[in-house]
Design an enzyme around this catalytic site. Sequence first.
Site, PDB file in Angstrom:
ATOM      1  N   SER A 181       0.797  -1.222   0.000  1.00 19.83           N
ATOM      2  CA  SER A 181       0.000   0.000   0.000  1.00 19.83           C
ATOM      3  C   SER A 181       0.835   1.280   0.000  1.00 19.83           C
ATOM      4  CB  SER A 181      -0.957   0.010   1.182  1.00 19.83           C
ATOM      5  OG  SER A 181      -0.275  -0.242   2.389  1.00 19.83           O
ATOM      6  N   HIS A 209      -5.347  -3.367  -2.779  1.00 18.31           N
ATOM      7  CA  HIS A 209      -5.012  -2.398  -3.834  1.00 18.31           C
ATOM      8  C   HIS A 209      -4.931  -3.002  -5.229  1.00 18.31           C
ATOM      9  CE1 HIS A 209      -4.249   0.835  -0.973  1.00 18.31           C
ATOM     10  NE2 HIS A 209      -3.740  -0.103  -0.196  1.00 18.31           N
ATOM     11  N   LYS A 241     -11.851   0.518  -1.920  1.00 20.00           N
ATOM     12  CA  LYS A 241     -10.823   1.178  -2.746  1.00 20.00           C
ATOM     13  C   LYS A 241     -11.315   1.222  -4.196  1.00 20.00           C
ATOM     14  CE  LYS A 241      -7.589   0.717   0.858  1.00 20.00           C
ATOM     15  NZ  LYS A 241      -6.828  -0.160   1.724  1.00 20.00           N
TER      16      LYS A 241
END
Length: 399
Positions: A181, A209, A241
Amino acid sequence: MAILWRDAIAQHHVNLRAQGLWRERSLMSASQGGKSSINGQELVNFSSNDYLGLSQNPALVERGQQALAAYGVGSGASHLVCGHHSLHHQLEHSLAEFVGAERALLFSSGYMANLALAHALCNKGDLLLMDKLNHASLIDSAKLSGAIFKRYAHADTGHAERVMQNASFDRCLIASDGVFSMDGDIAPIEQLAGLSKANSGLLLIDDAHGFGVLGSEGRGALNCRGLSPSGDILLMATLGKAFGGYGAFVAGDEIFIDHLIQTARTYIYTTALPPLLSACALEALSIVKDGALQDKLSQNISHFKAVAHERKLSLMPSLTAIQPIVIGSNQAASSISQALRDSGFYVSAIRPPTVPKNTARLRVTLSASHSFEQIDALLSCLSMNLNVLAPTRIGLLDE
Ligand SMILES: *Cc1c(COP(=O)(O)O)cnc(C)c1O
């Protein structure tokens, strides 16, 4: 004599401020087209994890509004009591099918999913082996699990193997971020899978991610490496996300998912997500599968890297939307972040303990919502400020 609580805490705050580590929140309001209103100022936002711009997508908003009108605000209870809504069930099936798993299980957040996993799966004599740069939620889960906890040097599978050889344990769970990250690099997933398999272990990939952006149609980092969450591989991914909403899920073989329903404490003892969030995630899934937004994001990443290269800004070896620029000093990172803000760009400074000491950085994240013009303008402003506020760093870069 006992030190008063307030004195001790106040001293801690003085120390944090002196080290440039005091944290403050920015006040967000409307966002659109890569821009956000932050502390009352209209800024191009290069800090969000909203990689596809889905958090503001009209189709998601509409689907959420319909679900809100039909099912109300909250789920009313935990999944095992009476909060497991048909929309949650449908989303679990769709997510499992998408990532190529037998089953998927929704959690309220990625942090909570990770917290539960190690605790639910490991016994005291088991070894939890983790990358040094894993997300805080995985580290916390290791501590909570009571298992033997060891870390290997970042992305160093050889080191992981040596650590394993030197430990004595019953079974082994290897856990790694899929995309790191704060660095943006992708874990050596195939090697970790090989190491895990050779030792009859389990591999857990936290793809917060990568899910929605990497691999075929956004199936994530495992898919990118020709793997799926089946057999001895488990996947954790968030919906907060690239999916633009909130929530998370774990995917894998049925036996593991059944086990989590029986034992995962952050699953059992918390209120299920609002059903409307599952409706939004179902809509996000259909948009993600279309692939157009990932194409736009890839173009933005390539453009950012090419222009940064022209400007002799050295970047980390990241091929993803996370493109950090390491500054070193906490104060310099904060000053550059502030200077960028004054010029219309929001790039947050990430400081220890989120990243290792002396590696404070500007974490630029790209989104499909950004235009090439916005990216060019950021890089122009960034080079200028780096020259002025972190000249030694510029020296480092030209090597
Ligand atoms: C953001 C993040 C999480 C936590 O997910 P939330 O859904 O935001 O709680 C877990 N792991 C990694 C690697 C993350 O970046």
